[in-house]
Design a protein around this motif. Sequence first.
Motif, PDB file in Angstrom:
ATOM      1  N   PRO A 172       0.832  -1.205   0.000  1.00 25.15           N
ATOM      2  CA  PRO A 172       0.000   0.000   0.000  1.00 25.15           C
ATOM      3  C   PRO A 172       0.867   1.256   0.000  1.00 25.15           C
ATOM      4  O   PRO A 172       1.870   1.304   0.735  1.00 25.15           O
ATOM      5  N   THR A 173       0.528   2.228  -0.843  1.00 17.87           N
ATOM      6  CA  THR A 173       1.258   3.504  -0.898  1.00 17.87           C
ATOM      7  C   THR A 173       0.219   4.621  -0.929  1.00 17.87           C
ATOM      8  O   THR A 173      -0.981   4.350  -1.098  1.00 17.87           O
ATOM      9  N   PRO A 174       0.659   5.886  -0.818  1.00 11.74           N
ATOM     10  CA  PRO A 174      -0.327   6.970  -0.923  1.00 11.74           C
ATOM     11  C   PRO A 174      -1.015   7.015  -2.291  1.00 11.74           C
ATOM     12  O   PRO A 174      -2.052   7.648  -2.433  1.00 11.74           O
ATOM     13  N   PHE A 175      -0.411   6.355  -3.290  1.00  9.87           N
ATOM     14  CA  PHE A 175      -0.929   6.482  -4.660  1.00  9.87           C
ATOM     15  C   PHE A 175      -1.886   5.345  -5.017  1.00  9.87           C
ATOM     16  O   PHE A 175      -2.878   5.559  -5.705  1.00  9.87           O
ATOM     17  N   ALA A 176      -1.557   4.130  -4.592  1.00 15.22           N
ATOM     18  CA  ALA A 176      -2.363   2.946  -4.914  1.00 15.22           C
ATOM     19  C   ALA A 176      -1.816   1.790  -4.083  1.00 15.22           C
ATOM     20  O   ALA A 176      -0.726   1.888  -3.503  1.00 15.22           O
ATOM     21  N   GLN A 177      -2.569   0.712  -4.061  1.00 12.93           N
ATOM     22  CA  GLN A 177      -2.026  -0.511  -3.449  1.00 12.93           C
ATOM     23  C   GLN A 177      -1.411  -1.357  -4.563  1.00 12.93           C
ATOM     24  O   GLN A 177      -2.124  -1.938  -5.385  1.00 12.93           O
ATOM     25  N   ILE A 234       1.015   5.646 -12.930  1.00  9.80           N
ATOM     26  CA  ILE A 234       0.542   4.252 -12.962  1.00  9.80           C
ATOM     27  C   ILE A 234      -0.767   4.133 -12.171  1.00  9.80           C
ATOM     28  O   ILE A 234      -1.720   3.469 -12.599  1.00  9.80           O
ATOM     29  N   ALA A 235      -0.819   4.821 -11.029  1.00  6.82           N
ATOM     30  CA  ALA A 235      -2.034   4.771 -10.207  1.00  6.82           C
ATOM     31  C   ALA A 235      -3.221   5.382 -10.952  1.00  6.82           C
ATOM     32  O   ALA A 235      -4.324   4.832 -10.932  1.00  6.82           O
ATOM     33  N   ARG A 236      -2.965   6.513 -11.642  1.00  7.01           N
ATOM     34  CA  ARG A 236      -4.051   7.159 -12.414  1.00  7.01           C
ATOM     35  C   ARG A 236      -4.582   6.218 -13.482  1.00  7.01           C
ATOM     36  O   ARG A 236      -5.763   6.138 -13.744  1.00  7.01           O
ATOM     37  N   SER A 276       3.748  -3.606  -9.328  1.00  7.71           N
ATOM     38  CA  SER A 276       2.801  -3.721 -10.442  1.00  7.71           C
ATOM     39  C   SER A 276       1.405  -3.359  -9.974  1.00  7.71           C
ATOM     40  O   SER A 276       1.078  -3.456  -8.782  1.00  7.71           O
ATOM     41  N   LEU A 277       0.608  -2.935 -10.954  1.00  9.72           N
ATOM     42  CA  LEU A 277      -0.788  -2.590 -10.660  1.00  9.72           C
ATOM     43  C   LEU A 277      -1.645  -3.062 -11.830  1.00  9.72           C
ATOM     44  O   LEU A 277      -1.316  -2.793 -12.992  1.00  9.72           O
ATOM     45  N   GLY A 278      -2.707  -3.752 -11.525  1.00  7.12           N
ATOM     46  CA  GLY A 278      -3.642  -4.188 -12.558  1.00  7.12           C
ATOM     47  C   GLY A 278      -3.148  -5.397 -13.328  1.00  7.12           C
ATOM     48  O   GLY A 278      -2.145  -6.019 -12.974  1.00  7.12           O
TER      49      GLY A 278
END
Length: 205
Positions: A12-17, A78-80, A36-38
């Motif tokens: 978990p980060t302020p931007f995304a998990q 990446i989070a966006r 990685s995300l998604g």
Amino acid sequence: MPVVFVAASKLPTPFAQFTMHGFLEEATGREHVVLSLGDVADGAPVLGRLHSECLTGDALFSQRCDCGSQLEAALQAIAREGRGVLLYLRQEGRGIGLLNKIRAYELQDGGADTVEANERLGFAADQRDYAMCLPMLEHLGVQSLRLMTNNPRKVKALTDMGITVAERVPLHTGHNPHNKLYLATKASKLDHMMGNEHQGEADRA
Ligand SMILES: Nc1nc2c(ncn2[C@@H]2O[C@H](COP(=O)(O)OP(=O)(O)OP(=O)(O)O)[C@@H](O)[C@H]2O)c(=O)[nH]1
Ligand SMILES: [Zn+2]
């Protein structure tokens, strides 16, 4: 280059998990990380960054470079998007290590630029290689990247190892009076593309 996957966990980060994937480069003992995300294994180009370790910029708020700000901008982009990868590569100081980077900074305090300082210490201007990225990207199922970078050498390294770079996304952020000469030297001596391109999505972070 033998690189083995060791473990994965949530981050978990302020931007995304993100999911954090840990890898060991067996020959050197270097420990690399991918966030990685998604779904990044579906074959479509993945928003990505190869981020070279910079302890001073990434963790200690140094304004001598633009690394910390680029790291944050890349993770935000990446989070966006809700999808992407950030490879955090343990090649501190463009491959010369932290203590040699401090030696290089000492020479820069005396007037050398970032390239001259490396050369006076007996190193090449940029000692990095990106071979470890291929097994890491293969492990994640990433075949094609939209790469956030201003460095054409990264694009070439990936292309040479068979990874498609579908797009280069400029990453211009973190400019301040302390890194003006550093950024200018990257453009003039290290081929970095520092301006006049269209504003990339990561720049808006
Ligand atoms: N030897 C040396 N390394 C430095 C110096 N300043 C930053 N670095 C290292 O340079 C690496 C980051 O490289 P940069 O040239 O800033 O950027 P890049 O990764 O090549 O390109 P981008 O993808 O556009 O950010 C990190 O490993 C930093 O620790 C310096 O003055 N001397
Ligand atoms: Zn840095």
